[in-house]
Design a protein around this motif. Structure first.
Motif, short mmCIF file in Angstrom:
data_model
loop_
_atom_site.label_atom_id
_atom_site.label_comp_id
_atom_site.label_asym_id
_atom_site.label_seq_id
_atom_site.Cartn_x
_atom_site.Cartn_y
_atom_site.Cartn_z
N LYS A 1 -4.97 -4.76 13.37
CA LYS A 1 -5.83 -4.43 12.24
C LYS A 1 -5.02 -3.89 11.06
O LYS A 1 -5.19 -4.33 9.93
CB LYS A 1 -6.85 -3.38 12.70
N SER B 1 7.24 12.80 8.43
CA SER B 1 6.47 13.26 7.29
C SER B 1 7.39 13.59 6.11
O SER B 1 7.13 13.18 4.98
CB SER B 1 5.70 14.49 7.75
N ALA C 1 8.85 10.40 4.67
CA ALA C 1 7.86 9.60 3.94
C ALA C 1 7.54 10.24 2.59
O ALA C 1 7.51 9.59 1.56
CB ALA C 1 6.60 9.45 4.77
N TYR D 1 5.58 7.80 0.37
CA TYR D 1 4.84 6.96 1.30
C TYR D 1 3.85 7.82 2.09
O TYR D 1 4.05 9.02 2.24
CB TYR D 1 5.80 6.26 2.29
N SER D 2 2.80 7.20 2.58
CA SER D 2 1.83 7.91 3.42
C SER D 2 1.93 7.41 4.85
O SER D 2 2.46 6.33 5.10
CB SER D 2 0.41 7.68 2.90
N LEU D 3 1.38 8.20 5.76
CA LEU D 3 1.46 7.86 7.18
C LEU D 3 0.06 7.66 7.77
O LEU D 3 -0.81 8.52 7.62
CB LEU D 3 2.17 8.98 7.95
N LEU D 4 -0.12 6.55 8.43
CA LEU D 4 -1.39 6.26 9.09
C LEU D 4 -1.17 6.29 10.59
O LEU D 4 -0.24 5.67 11.10
CB LEU D 4 -1.89 4.88 8.66
N LEU D 5 -2.03 7.01 11.30
CA LEU D 5 -1.84 7.14 12.75
C LEU D 5 -2.61 6.06 13.51
O LEU D 5 -3.75 5.75 13.18
CB LEU D 5 -2.41 8.48 13.21
N SER D 6 -2.01 5.53 14.56
CA SER D 6 -2.79 4.69 15.48
C SER D 6 -3.65 5.63 16.32
O SER D 6 -3.21 6.72 16.69
CB SER D 6 -1.87 3.88 16.38
N THR D 7 -4.88 5.22 16.59
CA THR D 7 -5.77 6.15 17.29
C THR D 7 -6.12 5.71 18.71
O THR D 7 -6.74 6.47 19.44
CB THR D 7 -7.10 6.31 16.52
N GLY D 8 -5.76 4.52 19.10
CA GLY D 8 -6.19 4.02 20.41
C GLY D 8 -5.61 4.80 21.58
O GLY D 8 -4.59 5.47 21.46
N GLY E 1 -3.56 -5.73 6.15
CA GLY E 1 -2.82 -5.36 4.95
C GLY E 1 -2.90 -3.88 4.64
O GLY E 1 -2.68 -3.45 3.51
N ILE E 2 -3.22 -3.08 5.66
CA ILE E 2 -3.34 -1.64 5.41
C ILE E 2 -1.97 -0.99 5.30
O ILE E 2 -1.78 -0.05 4.56
CB ILE E 2 -4.16 -0.97 6.53
N LEU F 1 6.95 13.96 14.17
CA LEU F 1 6.03 13.79 13.04
C LEU F 1 6.53 14.55 11.82
O LEU F 1 6.41 14.08 10.69
CB LEU F 1 4.65 14.33 13.40
N THR G 1 0.80 -1.23 0.00
CA THR G 1 0.00 0.00 0.00
C THR G 1 0.83 1.28 0.00
O THR G 1 0.30 2.36 -0.18
CB THR G 1 -0.89 0.06 1.25
#
Lengths: 347, 347
Positions: free
Chosen positions: B115, B88, B91, B96-103, B120-121, B84, B60
């Motif tokens: 997840k 950033s 990336a 590339y892109s960055l996905l944040l964990s939100t928990g 596969g995200i 960050l 991805t």
DNA sequence: TTGAAAGCGCTAACAA
DNA sequence: TTGTTAGCGCTTTCAA
């Protein structure tokens, strides 16, 4: 390769579609097979492939975050993490993920947004800023792609979903407060006037002055970055004025700290010689810490509501146009009364 | 629905695979058809669907970022945005892109990582912290999923790719500096000891003391959150000691500011009565601003290198085990010499 | 209540 | 240099 839905189906002696229905907890599937299939998923360590699901459903449950192009300053201010925290909590609650835009220049960011949107990577977008003549906003609007703006939009305010404070009112109150203390030579320091929130705060400042019958002076309105350098430059400008202001309204705590510090270095103390009211209230919540009288705009709530609004829009197809987050005036020790009655006592 | 590769193919009178090859600029396609196909893509406003591509390529180009579970504190510190920014930029450079964990809680974050990974995200993961006995790290390692740790790992240091400063050395130098100034009663204030960087800094502190023949006192070692409340609590603890330290080494600027402030409120001034050295150097780079003598750990570089390392790992299948980012000791005004020679002058 | 089969939009052998 | 074809792993009609 990881376990797929097919393998689970084989082991459970059902069709792949049945497994798919078990995953989404389809009521048409009997409890018995649900239990059986789930047990097998468990045993095989199965986890659904989100990319495949996204392709089939044409939805990713990912929200794109767009930072302003002046993000070098953005990254050096606690506003950013504070709003991210709100966004993060709002997204997590509804099982959405957040994708960051990474570009630095306006063009890079624009390209990134197009990629997210046309590439089907995100279901919706949140703009973490609002400025006039924004290409990205126009792009999203033209495509009728779901987005929410943090900050009141400059155009099309009727049709765009946004989350904001009442910045005009907040600035008006802050300025009023200084007027009440007897100040008449009041300056305003904000950043780039293309940002709507700066415009709004400036407008509120002007409105308060007008209502009090105080004549506006162009010299008293200064624009600098929300950075320390900006603060220093602003301080210099202030001291170069013939009749310098006795009080300042500033659009950001970080900027204010910089200005206060620079002014002190130049021999002007707060609040003795110059009073200060600022915005944002992110830098240590304790009243005693830096002592800046400031407007708390509830940044976390701003982010949380933005996430809530975009999700609502994605799920119901509609969302409230504008959500206003309340602000609070926090009085501390950076302002001094200079009323004539108080002055005469000193004489 | 958006334009697909098929429609472009039809218009151009070529096969979809040819269009696909044009997109990836395959050298086997003639310039002539490339130009023709590109023109048609342009005219139709075609943009490739990343989700479909990701499914087919099983990649991805998204990197997952995992924040520590004590992220409420994390969000209130400029360390986070600074790192960050580095991530950033690193990336973006490689698309590339960055996905944040939100928990928020450890469990939520763990679920989020599972997840991202199993779904596969993301192609790889960056842990924005390093602590001992980390479930998430174990999970990633067990699956041999590509990840990089910001901060030296506690276990398996040989086989994990990480980016870090030499925190032991940095703390040792900071402590040495205080010893050189004549201090012997030197305290250490850090946060949670499960964080490896805190352990390292504590270790460096202890090593410097030992080498100087100074006996360690357990009373002098304090652990608090990187928050203002933490600073306040730490200050109280310090003042409750019979023979309070004359100098402090602290693991974070924000914490240090809180401690300095609280101490001042309790009547202990810096540097007159207590000297201070801290870490991070994120809060206004200007030396004159808050005046904290501090170790600059180059947070931006830490993030940039972390992005670079994970991308290298994803592309070549291998990456350097540990990258050490240099630190710099920045001398300012929060420390005072109390050498006997200087003291006698005062008597 | 379940299964069969088509398809989401793209890539990548294999053929030509 | 290009086309054909079979997937990637899932969802979703339609049929049973």
């Amino acid at each position: 390769m990881a376990i797929t839905i097919k393998e689970v189906a084989q082991r459970a002696n059902v069709a792949p579609s049945t497994v798919s229905r078990v995953i989404s907890n389809d009521p048409r599937i009997s409890e018995k097979t649900k239990v059986r299939v789930r047990k097998i998923m468990e045993r095989l360590g199965y986890h659904p492939n989100f990319i495949a699901r996204s392709l089939a459903k044409r939805s990713t449950r990912i929200i794109g975050l767009v930072l302003p192009s002046s993000s070098n300053v953005f990254y050096q201010n606690l506003f950013f993490p504070a709003i991210l925290q709100g966004l993060s909590e709002g997204a997590q609650k509804e099982q959405y993920s957040l994708l960051l835009s990474t570009g630095k220049t306006e063009d890079e960011i624009y390209e990134g947004v197009v990629k997210m949107v046309q590439g089907g990577i995100v279901d919706g977008v949140i703009l973490l800023y609002s400025r006039m003549n924004d290409h990205i906003l126009t792009y999203l609007r033209d495509r009728a792609f779901p987005f929410v703006s943090i900050g009141k939009p400059y155009d099309f305010i009727e049709e765009i979903t946004y989350v904001d404070n009442d910045n005009v009112l907040a600035a008006e109150q802050a300025t009023d407060y200084l007027i009440q203390l007897g100040h008449e030579r009041i300056g305003f320091i904000g950043d780039d006037l293309t940002f709507v929130k700066t415009l709004d705060r400036l407008f509120g400042y002007e409105r308060a002055l007008k209502r009090a019958g105080i004549v506006l002076s162009g010299e008293y309105i200064i624009h600098e970055d929300f950075s320390h350098e900006g603060g220093q430059a602003a301080a210099k400008r202030i001291l170069s004025i013939d009749e310098p202001p006795t009080a300042l309204v500033m659009s950001d705590d970080f900027l204010a700290l910089g200005v206060v510090h620079s002014l002190r270095e130049m021999g002007l103390r707060t609040p003795e010689e110059i009073s200060i009211v600022s915005f944002n209230q992110v830098l240590f919540p304790e009243p005693s810490f830096h002592g800046l009288t400031s407007v708390d705009i509830n940044i976390f709530d701003l982010g949380y509501q933005a996430a809530k609004s975009i999700i609502q829009k994605l799920q119901t197809g509609d969302a409230p146009t504008g959500s206003i987050i309340p602000h609070h005036f926090v009085e501390r020790h950076s302002c001094k009364s200079i009323k004539r009655t108080a002055m005469t006592l000193t004489y």
